[in-house]
Motif scaffolding. Structure first.
Motif, PDB file in Angstrom:
ATOM      1  N   SER A 194     -28.613  15.225   9.485  1.00  0.00           N
ATOM      2  CA  SER A 194     -29.137  16.575   9.684  1.00  0.00           C
ATOM      3  C   SER A 194     -29.761  16.675  11.070  1.00  0.00           C
ATOM      4  O   SER A 194     -30.384  15.741  11.559  1.00  0.00           O
ATOM      5  N   ALA A 220     -26.748  20.369   8.569  1.00  0.00           N
ATOM      6  CA  ALA A 220     -26.739  19.114   7.821  1.00  0.00           C
ATOM      7  C   ALA A 220     -25.360  18.900   7.214  1.00  0.00           C
ATOM      8  O   ALA A 220     -24.633  19.860   6.932  1.00  0.00           O
ATOM      9  N   ARG A 221     -25.001  17.630   7.002  1.00  0.00           N
ATOM     10  CA  ARG A 221     -23.660  17.305   6.504  1.00  0.00           C
ATOM     11  C   ARG A 221     -23.715  16.484   5.228  1.00  0.00           C
ATOM     12  O   ARG A 221     -24.589  15.638   5.045  1.00  0.00           O
ATOM     13  N   ALA A 222     -22.748  16.749   4.338  1.00  0.00           N
ATOM     14  CA  ALA A 222     -22.509  15.914   3.157  1.00  0.00           C
ATOM     15  C   ALA A 222     -20.992  15.828   3.007  1.00  0.00           C
ATOM     16  O   ALA A 222     -20.330  16.846   2.787  1.00  0.00           O
ATOM     17  N   THR A 226     -20.593  21.026   5.793  1.00  0.00           N
ATOM     18  CA  THR A 226     -21.900  21.193   6.419  1.00  0.00           C
ATOM     19  C   THR A 226     -22.600  22.417   5.836  1.00  0.00           C
ATOM     20  O   THR A 226     -21.952  23.341   5.340  1.00  0.00           O
ATOM     21  N   THR A 227     -23.907  22.401   5.900  1.00  0.00           N
ATOM     22  CA  THR A 227     -24.704  23.568   5.542  1.00  0.00           C
ATOM     23  C   THR A 227     -25.562  23.919   6.742  1.00  0.00           C
ATOM     24  O   THR A 227     -26.197  23.044   7.351  1.00  0.00           O
ATOM     25  N   LEU A 250     -29.518  21.232   1.725  1.00  0.00           N
ATOM     26  CA  LEU A 250     -28.793  19.966   1.720  1.00  0.00           C
ATOM     27  C   LEU A 250     -28.616  19.453   0.297  1.00  0.00           C
ATOM     28  O   LEU A 250     -27.548  18.941  -0.070  1.00  0.00           O
ATOM     29  N   GLN A 254     -25.048  18.645  -1.475  1.00  0.00           N
ATOM     30  CA  GLN A 254     -24.754  17.337  -2.069  1.00  0.00           C
ATOM     31  C   GLN A 254     -24.312  17.476  -3.524  1.00  0.00           C
ATOM     32  O   GLN A 254     -23.399  16.780  -3.973  1.00  0.00           O
TER      33      GLN A 254
END
Length: 272
Positions: A194, A220-222, A226-227, A250, A254
């Motif tokens: 993030s 942020a990434r999962a 991304t969000t 996030l 997830q």
């Protein structure tokens, strides 16, 4: 935004033409004979539709449109009083905080990265919702973008490099001009996957003329998604609001990538 799908059927069509040219019998033409190519379309189906819920990939595949929408922040993730809103042309900055206009093409990528709209690396599926505490703000725009391959990682890398190179730029939206300074957003809520940018300026024109403006951007990434968040307010900003919203966003992403349905439910898009 809509993104055209790739021509995954091209391989299967070429194989069918080869079989026809070789004079295959009725069984081969139907794909039921030995060495038939019928498994090919099935093998490409997961990528065409995104990773299915609860897939063995551990939720690392691309999200479907429904999953991307479910991963967005909901009003229940925000303090009391926040409601869904259409922020186009309405905020103290003159437009939605994740889509401000600027002539600086490099700095514009900070906003493009939030919604998966980077040139040459557009998201395959995306979703967005806007919220406001009232007519005078604060305002929050939330985005979810899901990509093929490693494009989500590259989007994060672009956001970081632009944040570090774009130190000053101006936005102009509906007669509101803001000269922003940019720095790295700091906070314990930012982790390995993030990033944050802190934009600060003063409004010139519009209902907030002369007021200090705070805009926090978080990406942020999962997995392959991304969000992104853009939190806009008058004054010095609200660090707790940004931190709490970023953590909730996030967590929802997830859960969606793991095949779960985040709660509470995201409201229908304004105008639907």
């Amino acid at each position: 935004m809509f993104h055209a799908r790739r021509p995954y059927a091209a391989t299967a069509l070429a194989a069918a033409l080869l079989l026809s040219a070789a004079g295959c019998g009725d069984d081969e033409e139907s794909g039921s004979g030995p060495g038939g190519d019928s498994p090919s379309p099935s093998a490409s189906a997961p990528e065409e539709s995104g990773a299915p819920s609860g897939s063995p990939s551990g939720g690392k595949g691309r999200l479907t449109e429904r999953q991307a929408t479910s991963a967005l922040l909901a009003p229940g993730n925000l303090p009391a009083g926040w409601k869904a809103a259409d922020l186009d042309d309405t905020t103290l900055a003159g437009d939605a905080p994740d889509d401000l206009s600027t002539r600086d093409r490099n700095c514009k990528q900070l906003f493009n990265a939030l919604g998966g709209d980077l040139a040459g690396r557009e998201a395959r599926t995306d979703a967005a919702r806007d919220y406001a505490m009232g007519e005078k703000g604060p305002y929050l725009a939330g985005d979810v973008a899901s990509y093929d391959g490693t494009a989500a990682i590259r989007a994060m890398s672009t956001f970081k490099s632009v944040r570090d190179s774009c130190t000053k730029f101006s936005t102009k939206n509906n007669s509101v001009v803001i000269d922003f300074t940019v720095s790295a957003l700091k906070g314990s809520f930012l982790g390995e996957d993030s990033l944050g940018a802190e934009l600060r300026g003063k409004a010139k024109g519009g209902p907030a003329d002369g007021s200090d403006v705070a805009l926090d951007l978080v990406l942020a990434r999962a997995g392959q998604s991304t969000t992104g968040l853009a939190v806009l307010s008058a004054g010095e900003g609200d660090e707790k609001l940004t931190a709490d919203a970023a953590k909730a966003a996030l967590r929802r992403l997830q859960e969606a990538t793991a095949g779960k349905t985040p709660s509470p439910t995201v409201p229908a898009e304004q105008g639907d």
